[in-house]
Scaffold this motif. Structure first.
Motif, short mmCIF file in Angstrom:
data_model
loop_
_atom_site.label_atom_id
_atom_site.label_comp_id
_atom_site.label_asym_id
_atom_site.label_seq_id
_atom_site.Cartn_x
_atom_site.Cartn_y
_atom_site.Cartn_z
N ALA A 158 -3.59 -19.47 29.74
CA ALA A 158 -3.51 -18.03 29.99
C ALA A 158 -4.91 -17.39 29.97
O ALA A 158 -5.24 -16.55 30.83
CB ALA A 158 -2.61 -17.38 28.95
N LYS A 159 -5.73 -17.80 29.00
CA LYS A 159 -7.09 -17.25 28.90
C LYS A 159 -7.90 -17.61 30.15
O LYS A 159 -8.60 -16.75 30.73
CB LYS A 159 -7.78 -17.81 27.66
N ALA A 160 -7.80 -18.87 30.60
CA ALA A 160 -8.55 -19.30 31.78
C ALA A 160 -8.06 -18.58 33.04
O ALA A 160 -8.85 -18.31 33.95
CB ALA A 160 -8.42 -20.81 31.95
N LYS A 161 -6.77 -18.28 33.09
CA LYS A 161 -6.21 -17.59 34.26
C LYS A 161 -6.43 -16.09 34.20
O LYS A 161 -6.29 -15.39 35.21
CB LYS A 161 -4.70 -17.91 34.35
N GLY A 162 -6.77 -15.59 33.00
CA GLY A 162 -7.01 -14.16 32.83
C GLY A 162 -5.74 -13.34 32.72
O GLY A 162 -5.70 -12.18 33.16
N VAL A 163 -4.69 -13.94 32.14
CA VAL A 163 -3.42 -13.24 31.98
C VAL A 163 -2.91 -13.44 30.56
O VAL A 163 -3.46 -14.22 29.79
CB VAL A 163 -2.35 -13.77 32.98
N ALA A 164 -1.85 -12.74 30.21
CA ALA A 164 -1.19 -12.94 28.93
C ALA A 164 -0.34 -14.20 28.98
O ALA A 164 0.11 -14.62 30.06
CB ALA A 164 -0.32 -11.74 28.59
N VAL A 165 -0.09 -14.80 27.82
CA VAL A 165 0.76 -15.98 27.76
C VAL A 165 2.15 -15.67 28.34
O VAL A 165 2.78 -16.53 28.96
CB VAL A 165 0.88 -16.50 26.31
N SER A 166 2.59 -14.46 28.18
CA SER A 166 3.91 -14.07 28.70
C SER A 166 3.96 -14.10 30.23
O SER A 166 5.04 -14.05 30.82
CB SER A 166 4.29 -12.68 28.19
#
Length: 327
Positions: A158-166
């Motif tokens: 999620a961090k690498a994609k730039g989004v929340a885990v949700s």
């Protein structure tokens, strides 16, 4: 030009398009039995069609991932020689009908699948379970770790994609053995796409999350299917890790016989499918990436992807076949 370059050029010239015909034939044969409830019959016609087409190719092919060992499978068994015998020596991993139950029930994502690589390049995997984790291209190497918790892997992704885990969706085979894994993923807030069968398709879906909605694959499935999935990821730049589950003396002995010296080894995609690799998949039933076979009154249509690792080429081929006799 050295030998490796000659082989690579041969694979490109002879097989990149020819291999499409192999999966097309198998897919059309299996599709005729969609929804009939007979898994064995659908698998058999796919095997027959794939073998017939493989034997037309100008290769010296050896099946390293197939329908089983020689005493279990009459055709496309592990070690079977296919092709005309004239052309490059290659390893072949195949599944003429990936998702036999899916096809029998006419559910999404049944495929005809094959991978071809230079001789000695594909992992000779025993027919046991493999623990797997996979993501698509565009992420730093080492982002996922098969020994990390689901929460850690999902957080890193999620961090690498730039989004929340949700906002992350994981694909997991719907099996009782995955109950704890499913609970662990849901605790993080991530979504899950449960699939009933076909984990080659499940892994491949991570290669195009914008299209499929799947960001990561987690869980255990067949080791032979793991090699096929690794071949696809080699061609697209995705990441995968797998570890064989050798939980009985018989399985450990079988793996050792096939050259597996370290039962705890973690295999990456590049360990399971080395060198120049071609991968092709044709849809049997409609799915997230590929349409299934369509039967018209005077034609048949197929939808195939064919990938090559050395050039990172992804070809999508929608074909309309009007010479029905070839099937």
């Amino acid at each position: 030009m050295n030998m490796a370059q000659n082989i690579a050029a041969g694979l490109d010239r002879i097989l990149t398009m020819e291999v499409v015909r192999v999966t097309e034939r198998a897919a059309v044969a299996a599709a005729r039995l969609r929804g009939r409830g007979d898994e064995k019959a659908a698998d058999q016609v796919a095997v027959d069609a794939m073998r017939q087409e493989l034997n037309r190719l100008a290769i010296k092919g050896t099946v390293v991932i197939g329908e089983g060992e020689r005493d279990e499978a009459p055709m496309l068994y592990i070690g079977e020689e296919v092709g005309t015998g004239k052309g490059p020596a290659v390893d072949i991993a195949l599944d003429p009908l990936e998702g036999t139950t899916i096809c029998a029930k006419n559910l999404p994502n049944a495929l005809a699948v094959i991978a071809i690589a230079e001789k000695g390049s594909l992992l000779f995997a025993p027919d046991v379970y493999m623990d797997k984790i996979a993501i698509g291209p565009g992420y730093p190497e080492g982002l996922i770790d098969i020994d990390a918790s689901p929460a850690e892997n999902l957080a890193n992704l999620a961090k690498a994609k730039g989004v929340a885990v949700s906002d992350i969706t994981a694909c997991i085979l719907d099996r009782p053995r995955h109950a704890k894994l499913i609970d662990a993923v849901r605790t993080t807030g991530a979504a899950i796409r449960l699939i009933g069968d076909g984990d080659v398709a499940g892994v491949i879906h991570t290669t195009d999350p914008d299209e499929t909605g799947i960001d990561i694959y987690l869980g255990t499935g067949g080791a032979p299917e793991g090699v096929l999935a690794a071949a696809a990821l080699r061609c697209t730049g995705g990441q995968m890790q797998g570890r064989l589950i050798l939980d009985t003396p018989e399985k450990a002995a079988r793996a050792e016989k096939m050259g597996i010296s370290d039962p705890k080894r973690v295999y990456r995609a590049q360990d399971m499918a080395r060198g120049d690799v071609l991968f092709a998949a044709t849809g049997v039933t409609d799915g997230n990436l590929l349409d299934g076979v369509r039967f018209g009154r005077t034609f048949v249509t197929t939808h195939t992807i064919v990938l090559r690792s050395s050039s990172r080429t992804v070809r999508e081929i929608k074909a309309r076949h009007q010479d029905l006799d070839k099937f």
